[in-house]
Design a protein around this motif. Sequence first.
Motif, mmCIF file in Angstrom:
data_model
loop_
_atom_site.group_PDB
_atom_site.id
_atom_site.type_symbol
_atom_site.label_atom_id
_atom_site.label_comp_id
_atom_site.label_asym_id
_atom_site.label_seq_id
_atom_site.Cartn_x
_atom_site.Cartn_y
_atom_site.Cartn_z
ATOM 1 N N UNK A 45 122.289 37.976 12.101
ATOM 2 C CA UNK A 45 121.629 37.305 11.277
ATOM 3 C C UNK A 45 121.119 36.262 11.604
ATOM 4 N N UNK A 46 121.719 35.798 12.918
ATOM 5 C CA UNK A 46 121.347 34.302 14.524
ATOM 6 C C UNK A 46 120.188 35.057 14.933
ATOM 7 N N UNK A 47 120.052 36.589 15.272
ATOM 8 C CA UNK A 47 119.395 37.081 15.943
ATOM 9 C C UNK A 47 117.583 37.436 14.874
ATOM 10 N N UNK A 48 117.869 37.424 13.470
ATOM 11 C CA UNK A 48 116.515 37.425 12.464
ATOM 12 C C UNK A 48 116.181 35.738 12.709
ATOM 13 N N UNK A 49 117.011 34.995 12.756
ATOM 14 C CA UNK A 49 117.207 33.891 12.608
ATOM 15 C C UNK A 49 115.095 33.731 13.270
ATOM 16 N N UNK B 12 114.883 24.559 16.532
ATOM 17 C CA UNK B 12 113.993 25.449 14.687
ATOM 18 C C UNK B 12 115.380 26.569 13.871
ATOM 19 N N UNK B 13 116.259 26.327 14.601
ATOM 20 C CA UNK B 13 117.754 27.075 14.483
ATOM 21 C C UNK B 13 118.975 26.025 14.067
ATOM 22 N N UNK B 14 118.958 25.639 14.541
ATOM 23 C CA UNK B 14 120.015 25.130 14.487
ATOM 24 C C UNK B 14 121.231 25.490 15.424
ATOM 25 N N UNK C 200 108.462 44.210 13.801
ATOM 26 C CA UNK C 200 107.252 43.739 12.291
ATOM 27 C C UNK C 200 108.702 43.986 11.496
ATOM 28 N N UNK C 201 108.588 45.377 11.655
ATOM 29 C CA UNK C 201 109.575 45.748 10.893
ATOM 30 C C UNK C 201 111.001 45.601 10.553
ATOM 31 N N UNK C 202 111.371 44.916 11.360
ATOM 32 C CA UNK C 202 113.231 44.440 10.865
ATOM 33 C C UNK C 202 112.839 42.928 10.774
#
Length: 110
Positions: free
Chosen positions: A28-32, A55-57, A97-99
């Motif tokens: 989740x963190x890497x996706x943010x 940007x992410x906190x 991009x697909x992720x």
Amino acid sequence: MTPEKPRRRAGDGLESEYSDLADKVGDDTRDRILLEVWHANRKGTPITVWDLPQATGLPLQAAFAAARKLESDRLIAIGDSPSDPFGATLRIRKEALPRLPAPPRPRSVI
């Protein structure tokens, strides 16, 4: 006579500390981070590691570790700056991009 711990030089073990931290950072963190880098790249705005906490906190160390993990997974490119590692610019790679999460669909008002 008791054995002494070996003395550490400045910088010893830092890479392993970041990799340990990166392993603890979840998807989740890497996706943010991926999403923030993608948005910045799409707007043409440079984004650096220094920008990620705002940007992410996330704390700076966690953001840096996650960015390095994403780099090792070949999802982002980090333009290293030897004089300022946190000032390195981040760029999304096409493999990421697909992720990226799909943008939210507009709700119908009827």
